[in-house]
Every structure is written in C-alpha cells, then in structure tokens.
Design a protein around this motif. Structure first.
Motif, PDB file in Angstrom:
ATOM      1  N   PHE A   1       0.574  -1.366   0.227  1.00 41.24           N
ATOM      2  CA  PHE A   1       0.242   0.069   0.061  1.00 41.24           C
ATOM      3  C   PHE A   1       0.722   1.459   0.278  1.00 41.24           C
ATOM      4  N   LEU A   2       0.753   2.144  -1.242  1.00 41.13           N
ATOM      5  CA  LEU A   2       1.630   3.311  -1.075  1.00 41.13           C
ATOM      6  C   LEU A   2       0.394   5.017  -0.880  1.00 41.13           C
ATOM      7  N   PRO A   3       0.992   5.355   0.015  1.00 39.56           N
ATOM      8  CA  PRO A   3      -0.109   6.601   0.451  1.00 39.56           C
ATOM      9  C   PRO A   3      -0.128   7.790  -0.529  1.00 39.56           C
ATOM     10  N   SER A   4      -0.316   8.874  -0.938  1.00 37.04           N
ATOM     11  CA  SER A   4      -0.678   9.715  -1.520  1.00 37.04           C
ATOM     12  C   SER A   4       0.515  10.145  -1.369  1.00 37.04           C
ATOM     13  N   LEU A   5       0.577  11.282  -2.113  1.00 35.99           N
ATOM     14  CA  LEU A   5       2.070  12.176  -2.555  1.00 35.99           C
ATOM     15  C   LEU A   5       2.120  13.770  -2.526  1.00 35.99           C
ATOM     16  N   PRO A   6       2.519  14.191  -2.056  1.00 35.57           N
ATOM     17  CA  PRO A   6       2.468  15.438  -2.654  1.00 35.57           C
ATOM     18  C   PRO A   6       3.705  15.587  -3.696  1.00 35.57           C
ATOM     19  N   GLU A   7       2.994  16.745  -4.807  1.00 35.31           N
ATOM     20  CA  GLU A   7       3.881  16.709  -6.684  1.00 35.31           C
ATOM     21  C   GLU A   7       5.026  16.696  -6.373  1.00 35.31           C
ATOM     22  N   ASN A   8       6.289  15.374  -6.836  1.00 36.18           N
ATOM     23  CA  ASN A   8       7.113  15.744  -7.569  1.00 36.18           C
ATOM     24  C   ASN A   8       8.208  15.280  -6.522  1.00 36.18           C
ATOM     25  N   LYS A   9       7.298  13.833  -6.054  1.00 35.40           N
ATOM     26  CA  LYS A   9       7.752  13.080  -4.912  1.00 35.40           C
ATOM     27  C   LYS A   9       7.916  11.586  -5.395  1.00 35.40           C
ATOM     28  N   ILE A  10       8.774  10.583  -4.997  1.00 33.29           N
ATOM     29  CA  ILE A  10       8.975   9.887  -5.069  1.00 33.29           C
ATOM     30  C   ILE A  10       8.644   8.381  -4.054  1.00 33.29           C
ATOM     31  N   LEU A  11       8.031   7.905  -4.021  1.00 38.75           N
ATOM     32  CA  LEU A  11       7.329   6.348  -2.956  1.00 38.75           C
ATOM     33  C   LEU A  11       7.624   4.830  -3.674  1.00 38.75           C
ATOM     34  N   VAL A  12       8.984   4.349  -2.736  1.00 41.83           N
ATOM     35  CA  VAL A  12       8.605   3.477  -3.471  1.00 41.83           C
ATOM     36  C   VAL A  12       8.874   1.900  -2.125  1.00 41.83           C
ATOM     37  N   ALA A  13       7.964   0.930  -2.677  1.00 43.22           N
ATOM     38  CA  ALA A  13       8.400  -0.265  -1.831  1.00 43.22           C
ATOM     39  C   ALA A  13       7.792  -1.799  -1.837  1.00 43.22           C
ATOM     40  N   GLN A  14       8.702  -2.506  -1.846  1.00 44.13           N
ATOM     41  CA  GLN A  14       9.296  -3.703  -1.818  1.00 44.13           C
ATOM     42  C   GLN A  14       9.380  -4.571  -0.637  1.00 44.13           C
ATOM     43  N   HIS A  15       8.819  -5.529  -1.225  1.00 40.10           N
ATOM     44  CA  HIS A  15       8.476  -7.382  -0.563  1.00 40.10           C
ATOM     45  C   HIS A  15      10.114  -7.525   0.459  1.00 40.10           C
ATOM     46  N   PRO A  16       9.664  -7.700   1.894  1.00 43.18           N
ATOM     47  CA  PRO A  16      11.026  -7.668   2.445  1.00 43.18           C
ATOM     48  C   PRO A  16      12.015  -9.381   2.678  1.00 43.18           C
ATOM     49  N   LEU A  17      11.357  -9.884   1.864  1.00 41.26           N
ATOM     50  CA  LEU A  17      12.266 -11.417   2.397  1.00 41.26           C
ATOM     51  C   LEU A  17      12.023 -11.791   0.657  1.00 41.26           C
ATOM     52  N   LEU A  18      12.620 -12.682   0.089  1.00 39.15           N
ATOM     53  CA  LEU A  18      12.728 -13.259  -1.138  1.00 39.15           C
ATOM     54  C   LEU A  18      13.912 -14.542  -1.073  1.00 39.15           C
ATOM     55  N   ILE A  19      13.224 -16.021  -0.797  1.00 40.86           N
ATOM     56  CA  ILE A  19      14.227 -17.205  -1.002  1.00 40.86           C
ATOM     57  C   ILE A  19      14.248 -17.593  -2.530  1.00 40.86           C
ATOM     58  N   VAL A  20      15.188 -17.759  -2.600  1.00 38.60           N
ATOM     59  CA  VAL A  20      16.441 -18.445  -3.925  1.00 38.60           C
ATOM     60  C   VAL A  20      16.742 -19.500  -4.067  1.00 38.60           C
ATOM     61  N   THR A  21      15.400 -20.532  -4.035  1.00 41.02           N
ATOM     62  CA  THR A  21      16.273 -21.923  -4.184  1.00 41.02           C
ATOM     63  C   THR A  21      16.549 -22.418  -5.618  1.00 41.02           C
ATOM     64  N   ASN A  22      16.036 -21.310  -6.828  1.00 37.35           N
ATOM     65  CA  ASN A  22      16.564 -22.026  -8.140  1.00 37.35           C
ATOM     66  C   ASN A  22      17.368 -21.634  -9.011  1.00 37.35           C
ATOM     67  N   GLN A  23      18.200 -20.328  -7.952  1.00 37.33           N
ATOM     68  CA  GLN A  23      19.553 -19.148  -8.616  1.00 37.33           C
ATOM     69  C   GLN A  23      18.657 -18.099  -9.563  1.00 37.33           C
ATOM     70  N   THR A  24      16.813 -18.185  -9.585  1.00 35.37           N
ATOM     71  CA  THR A  24      15.958 -17.168 -10.008  1.00 35.37           C
ATOM     72  C   THR A  24      15.640 -16.270  -9.265  1.00 35.37           C
ATOM     73  N   ALA A  25      15.631 -14.787  -9.017  1.00 38.62           N
ATOM     74  CA  ALA A  25      14.320 -14.192  -8.178  1.00 38.62           C
ATOM     75  C   ALA A  25      14.467 -12.770  -9.438  1.00 38.62           C
ATOM     76  N   THR A  26      12.412 -12.630  -9.265  1.00 41.56           N
ATOM     77  CA  THR A  26      12.519 -11.679  -9.949  1.00 41.56           C
ATOM     78  C   THR A  26      12.030 -10.682  -8.402  1.00 41.56           C
ATOM     79  N   LEU A  27      12.524  -9.419  -8.257  1.00 44.18           N
ATOM     80  CA  LEU A  27      11.986  -8.159  -7.498  1.00 44.18           C
ATOM     81  C   LEU A  27      11.064  -7.005  -8.019  1.00 44.18           C
ATOM     82  N   VAL A  28      10.121  -6.908  -7.146  1.00 41.61           N
ATOM     83  CA  VAL A  28       9.508  -6.093  -7.716  1.00 41.61           C
ATOM     84  C   VAL A  28      10.117  -5.039  -7.038  1.00 41.61           C
ATOM     85  N   CYS A  29       9.505  -3.863  -7.596  1.00 36.67           N
ATOM     86  CA  CYS A  29       9.573  -1.845  -6.579  1.00 36.67           C
ATOM     87  C   CYS A  29       8.425  -1.211  -7.340  1.00 36.67           C
ATOM     88  N   ASN A  30       7.125  -1.412  -6.734  1.00 37.76           N
ATOM     89  CA  ASN A  30       6.661  -0.548  -6.703  1.00 37.76           C
ATOM     90  C   ASN A  30       6.540   0.824  -6.005  1.00 37.76           C
TER      91      ASN A  30
END
Length: 206
Positions: free
Chosen positions: A1-30
C-alpha cells in the motif's frame, strides 16, 4: 500500500524477503509518483550502503533501455507504476539486502525516492549432484570376456597340474636303484669289458 504524495515526490515499496532456491529471483519495486516527469531511471542496488549497482533501466514515453553489471545477470522491465528486476544464475555469495531507486531525469527538478526498507534476497546453495560414470561397454561383452578369462584360467590350472603329476612320476623312477653293471659268463670273455666281473654260477647250485 502506497499513500498519496505531494507533487514531485516518489515513494517505493518492496517485499521484505525473497528466498531463492533455483538461482532465479524476481524483485518488484512498486512506486508512486504524481509529478510531471517524462524520463525516468530505475536501478537496483546491493548492500546496506547501496554501494553496488546491480542493474538499471531507463525509459521515457517511447522506449526502454537497460544495463547490467558483469557480476550479475539482471534485466529490468517497466510496467506503469512498478519496475521488475529479474535476476538469474545467482549464488549464495550474492545473498544480501537490495534496494530499488527511482529517479526523474527530465524535466527538472531532479527527483528520487527516499531509501526504502529494501528486500533481503536469500540465495540457497544448490546441492551438487555427483553422477556415477556409466560404463560404455555393453554387458554382453563384459560377460564374454569374463567367461574367456575364466576358461583360460582353468586350462592353465589343468596344464600345470598335469605337468606336476608327470614331474612327480619321473622323479619317483629316477630315485629307484638298479644295478646295471653288465655281467658275462666265466667261459666266454670275448666281447665284455675288462671291468665287468665274472658271474659265479656255483653260488646258485644247491
């Protein structure tokens, strides 16, 4: 969940943990941005101090450009309000915390997000599977060779035993004492060597 921001501001949210078992990871930056920027850059950084830039992506209204460092296999993609970083061939040494950075490159003013909480990517070691070398020789060939060697061994054993028996008999006959000194009668000395003793027939008379 990303709250509303004033103009010309950027807010980034990421998943806190990724477990990689097959040498491949997908990281999403909202991210949330409500400014008027037209050219953007997103990058993925490794370590608590963000000292290592893993890969980056730039885009504007018409096209996207990506870049990756030699130490990582990484590719970024942009989709409306999120950036997706795909990593592959990862190893356990690359386990660390990763941060997404979103920048507005044009028009001014230059804007970027505050540091997010990041995502811990835990890369598990891939177990090494040792495969036993398979024999390239067919089974029937191995069986045939084994049979020939066994037959040859039996023939050698039989031959040796036969030779040993003959040698034993020969040694037995040679050990018997036989007096082979020639004898000749007393009345005929011609034709006998002088060393041959004269047979005394009187000893056999009763």
């Amino acid at each position: 969940f990303l709250p509303s921001l004033p103009e010309n501001k950027i807010l980034v949210a990421q998943h806190p943990l990724l477990i990689v078992t097959n040498q491949t990871a997908t990281l999403v930056c909202n991210y949330t941005y409500n400014g008027t920027g037209k050219e953007f850059r997103a990058s993925l950084h490794k370590g608590t101090d963000c000292s290592v830039e893993v890969c980056s992506i730039s885009w504007n209204v018409t096209k996207i450009r990506g870049n990756s460092t030699k130490e990582f296999n990484c590719q970024g993609d942009h989709d409306k309000d999120k950036v997706i970083f795909n990593l592959w061939n990862m190893n356990a040494n690359q386990t660390d915390i990763y941060f997404c950075k979103i920048e507005v490159m044009y028009p001014p003013p230059y804007v970027y997000n505050e540091k997010s909480n990041g995502t811990v990517i835990h890369v598990k070691e891939t177990p090494i599977q040792i495969q036993e070398p398979q024999s390239t020789i067919p089974l029937w060939i191995l069986a045939t060779v084994t049979g020939i060697l066994a037959l040859y061994s039996m023939l050698i054993t039989a031959g040796f035993f036969n030779y040993w028996q003959k040698s034993k008999k020969r040694m037995y006959h040679q050990s018997d004492y036989m007096n082979m000194t020639p004898r000749h009668p007393p009345y005929k000395n011609k034709g006998y060597p002088s060393y041959a003793p004269t047979r005394d027939y009187t000893a056999y008379r009763s």
